[in-house]
Design a protein around this motif. Structure first.
Motif, PDB file in Angstrom:
ATOM      1  N   LEU A   1      -2.343  -0.121   7.143  1.00 28.77           N
ATOM      2  CA  LEU A   1      -3.358  -0.062   6.080  1.00 28.77           C
ATOM      3  C   LEU A   1      -3.523   1.375   5.593  1.00 28.77           C
ATOM      4  O   LEU A   1      -3.438   2.324   6.379  1.00 28.77           O
TER       5      LEU A   1
ATOM      6  N   THR B   1      -3.031  -1.935   0.700  1.00 29.78           N
ATOM      7  CA  THR B   1      -2.091  -0.882   0.346  1.00 29.78           C
ATOM      8  C   THR B   1      -1.967  -0.833  -1.167  1.00 29.78           C
ATOM      9  O   THR B   1      -2.220  -1.837  -1.842  1.00 29.78           O
TER      10      THR B   1
ATOM     11  N   GLY C   1       0.509  -2.769   4.270  1.00 27.05           N
ATOM     12  CA  GLY C   1      -0.514  -3.807   4.128  1.00 27.05           C
ATOM     13  C   GLY C   1      -0.279  -4.997   5.042  1.00 27.05           C
ATOM     14  O   GLY C   1       0.652  -5.013   5.847  1.00 27.05           O
TER      15      GLY C   1
ATOM     16  N   GLY D   1       1.437  -3.389  -3.034  1.00 29.72           N
ATOM     17  CA  GLY D   1       1.429  -4.628  -2.269  1.00 29.72           C
ATOM     18  C   GLY D   1       2.217  -5.761  -2.891  1.00 29.72           C
ATOM     19  O   GLY D   1       2.155  -6.885  -2.425  1.00 29.72           O
TER      20      GLY D   1
END
Ligand SMILES: Cc1cc2nc3c(=O)[nH]c(=O)nc-3n(C[C@H](O)[C@H](O)[C@H](O)COP(=O)(O)OP(=O)(O)OC[C@H]3O[C@@H](n4cnc5c(N)ncnc54)[C@H](O)[C@@H]3O)c2cc1C
Length: 759
Positions: free
Chosen positions: A460, A355, A377, A358
């Motif tokens: 994701l 991502t 993520g 993050g």
């Protein structure tokens, strides 16, 4: 390049031209710079929309205390904030509060500290985080820190009842200068964090201060971005106000701007541009520059555009607008040696991969800005991945990348990551060295081991190119295209070779290329394969506008700029992470802004308030530090260097003894057939491992053998849950408020151990 960034580069270039022109004109012709040369309207032509004694630009960790202190001192205050709500980075921060000098919480836990010891710790040459600090800045922060902390508690901020700890003393392998416990934790249980959708506790700092400001009559102009500071003449005269432009936040697919939580005292305005007059002072509290590529690469060419997952974004940006506006009227930058740090808080490995945003615990779908976040993520399992660059090669020892943020041993990985690739993209014989995006490569076996759902919505970010999935490594390499490096393609053969070679290292138990040991655990050989964005992100701005001890801005000739102050991450002077420093600078500037004389210069006294220990401060003639500190009853600094080393050695021996004991008991456990291990990688600090003992189908003992949860919140929560699990003989428990992530991860690990045990 975004429009905003382009705008800044154009601005900087025109500023440069302007400066050259003016300097040339002044030198050659002896004439004064005129308003038109700096593109400012003549002062008499400015139509003011609003006015206040003190105008604070930015309502985050430094702007809120600056405004409140100025209000306390009798000034009228207007806060101008670009975002739809207050808080800035502090609103999404973890609320670990680093403050010293003899705070009430330090006293409560019998921690001996003083302004002098804080000053010494943060100027000592042996600590990289201290040696480049501006002495006047640190002296002033040291003198006001305990006072600010106590004042903040008086204004509604609460802290947890835990002993202030030493964050990561440089002698113990960390990088902070601190020699005594200075880190406390904010108690945010009264406030919901609607921005992150998590329990990130920084909201417990911004909301109480904001509430007090509303109650005491401060005005807020939200959704306005300050673009310009008005000064009488470019390098001369007083600052008289600012210009700001309307900057509402409208989520993708929506038409209405987002609203703030508190609204009493907020100015309702939607005009494109407004001019705001500052009768006494403007305080720049805009939060720094890490989000501006042109600015940051002036100071460190490695900090290129691809590092786009800044901490705090997408809630609030650090676009360097405070720095540029100040530079445009002659301000200098200060303490520039501090700007980059590859250890500690400045550049950091994301804690979530796949991502853009993050950093930290991330965001949940409950966040009001989730459509901007897009994906959260996964928390990486370093035992199951390799990190490769855009070409498909490993560039370092992943053990180092997996280390905690404050560990100095991570430095070599970052240095390698930021410059470790040499290629010839043009094919013209001119090879280039560059950093570039990093990718975690892993396989389906890793996914199953960790129980991840790689296709679930919001996990994701495949859509924006921060995650890729393919059946073979070769196909995967062909997919990995990055918007910042479209000319560099990942070579399928190189990636396949990298993974094959790595698998051999795992089989042989020896990494010939980079010496990886700890995390050299699983091979990568079972498709489908994944490439997840694992690029370092930037966190703090550690240098900015040059100021004096009153936080009054200094120009490029070393002169104070009348009526202009800068605080927080927008100010330069001190490399230390976070809230203690930035809030204290805000407090100092609020006090100073309210004290300006008729010429716009602060008259506030920056020396130590005698109520706080160490009142014989600023003793310039003392040269023997040990004697100086022992005179004040401070034992920490009375040790000689070798005594201190001996203390550390003893500590290391003790920890080694403890480790040996742990290993012995672990091997005993391994042989016992009634002990079962469960692991989760989704704790707030990553991995949690539990050892469950079972007798007669009953759980009789639960040991947490590994965890890195937040001291005082996460740790207490999982210990409490372990007790409850034994009492209730179940892992199906209520999460502990304030520690949802830790609680869920603990229960996940326990569930796995119970599965193993057949319970
Ligand atoms: C995820 C995360 C976790 C963190 N955790 C911790 C922690 O546990 N402990 C700790 O001590 N520190 C932590 N920090 C760091 C800490 O939050 C920051 O150091 C601090 O908030 C910086 O304060 P500031 O006032 O300089 O900037 P900010 O708090 O970011 O405030 C700046 C404000 O100015 C506004 N602004 C910017 N430009 C303009 C403009 N031109 N016009 C008007 N308004 C403008 C911004 O929108 C923002 O609201 C964390 C930071 C992040 C991002």
């Amino acid at each position: 390049m975004t429009d905003k960034k382009r705008k800044h580069s154009v601005k900087v270039f025109s500023l440069f031209l302007t400066l050259v022109l003016i300097l040339f004109t002044n030198t050659a012709c002896g004439s004064e710079a005129t308003d038109s040369e700096v593109n400012q309207p003549a002062n008499e032509d400015i139509e003011w929309d609003y006015e206040a004694d003190v105008v604070v630009v930015g309502a985050g960790a430094s702007g809120l205390p600056a405004a409140l202190k100025a209000l306390d001192e009798g000034s009228s205050v207007l806060l101008v904030e670009a975002n739809f709500d207050t808080g800035g980075h502090v609103a999404v921060s973890e609320g670990q509060f680093h403050s010293g000098g003899g705070t009430v919480d330090q006293e409560k836990w019998d921690i001996e500290d003083s302004a002098d010891l804080y000053y010494y710790d943060h100027t000592r040459g042996t600590s990289i985080n201290s040696r480049y600090n501006d002495r006047e800045y640190v002296r002033s922060i040291a003198n006001a820190m305990a006072e600010t902390y106590d004042w903040m508690l008086d204004n509604g901020v609460k802290t947890l009842d835990v002993e202030p700890m030493v964050r990561a003393y440089y002698r113990d392998g960390g990088n902070d200068g601190d020699s005594v416990g200075r880190m406390t934790y904010v108690d945010a249980s009264d406030w919901e964090n609607t921005y992150t959708g998590t329990e990130a506790a920084g909201i417990g700092v911004s909301r109480p201060l904001e509430q007090t400001l509303h109650e005491e009559g401060a005005e807020f102009l939200l959704n306005y971005h300050m673009d310009k500071i008005y000064r009488e003449d470019i390098f001369d005269g007083e600052v008289i106000g600012i210009q700001a432009s309307y900057s509402p936040t409208i989520l993708p697919g929506e038409t209405e701007p987002l609203d703030s939580l508190m609204s009493e005292g907020n100015i309702e305005e939607t005009k494109e541009n407004v001019n705001i007059k500052a009768n006494n002072a403007v305080i720049i509290a805009t939060g720094g520059s890490t989000g501006n590529v042109e600015f940051r690469t002036m100071l460190d060419p490695r900090l290129e555009e691809y590092m786009d997952g800044l901490a705090g974004m997408p809630f609030s940006d650090q676009d360097a607008s405070g720095e540029y506006a100040a530079m445009e009227i002659g301000a200098a930058l200060g303490s520039l040696g501090n700007y980059t740090s590859v250890v500690g808080a400045n550049i950091t490995a994301p804690q979530r991969f796949g991502t853009q945003y993050g950093y930290g615990r991330g965001w949940t779908e409950d966040s009001v800005i989730w459509p901007l976040v897009r994906a959260n993520g996964i928390v990486p399992d370093y035992d199951s991945l390799v990190i490769v660059n855009m070409v498909g090669e490993r560039i370092g020892n992943e053990d180092q990348y997996a280390l905690p943020q404050m560990d100095t041993a991570r430095e070599s990985f970052f240095d390698q990551a930021l410059t470790g690739t040499v290629i010839d993209p043009e094919g013209d014989g001119n090879a280039e060295t560059y950093g570039g995006p990093l990718w975690a490569i892993m396989d389906q076996a890793a996914v199953e081991r960790n129980g991840w759902d790689m296709d679930a919505e919001g996990v994701l970010d495949y859509e924006e190119g921060y995650a890729f999935k393919a059946d073979t490594l070769e196909e995967l390499a062909e997919m990995v295209i990055n918007k910042y490096h479209e000319d560099i393609e990942m070579d399928p053969e190189i990636l396949a070779d990298t993974i094959a070679r790595y698998n051999e290292f795992v089989e042989n138990g020896h990494d010939e290329d980079w010496g990886r040991e700890e995390t050299l655990v699983h091979t990568i050989e079972e498709g489908p394969y994944y490439a997840l964005w694992a690029t370092p992100s930037m966190h703090d701005t550690l240098a900015g506008i040059r100021v004096d001890g009153n936080m009054q801005v200094i120009d490029i000739y070393g002169q104070k700029i009348p009526r202009l102050f800068a605080v927080g991450e927008a100010s330069g002077g001190m490399r230390v992470h976070g809230l203690g420093r930035v809030m204290t600078s805000g407090y100092i500037a609020g006090r100073a802004a309210a004290s300006v004389d008729e010429n716009g210069f602060a008259t506030a006294d920056t020396s130590l308030n005698p109520e706080y220990e160490g009142s014989e401060t600023n003793d310039l003639t003392k040269t023997n530090k040990a004697e100086y500190f022992s005179d004040r009853g401070l034992s920490q600094e009375t040790m000689t260097h070798s005594e201190k080393e001996a203390e550390i050695e003893e500590w290391e021996q003790d920890s080694k003894g403890q480790q040996d004991e742990d290993e012995t008991s672990e091997s005993e456990n391994e042989t016992g057939d009634n002990v079962f291990i469960g692991q989760s990688n989704d704790g707030f600090g990553g991995r949690i491992i539990v050892e469950l003992t079972v007798e007669d189908n009953q759980m009789t003992d639960i040991q947490i053998t590994e965890q890195s949860e937040t001291v005082g919140i996460g740790v207490e929560a999982i210990e409490e849950l372990a007790k409850q699990a034994l009492e209730e003989q179940s892992a199906d428990l209520d999460v502990i408020s304030g520690a949802t992530v830790s609680s869920d991860a603990f229960m996940d690990a326990l569930n796995k151990a119970m599965d193993e045990a057949g319970l």
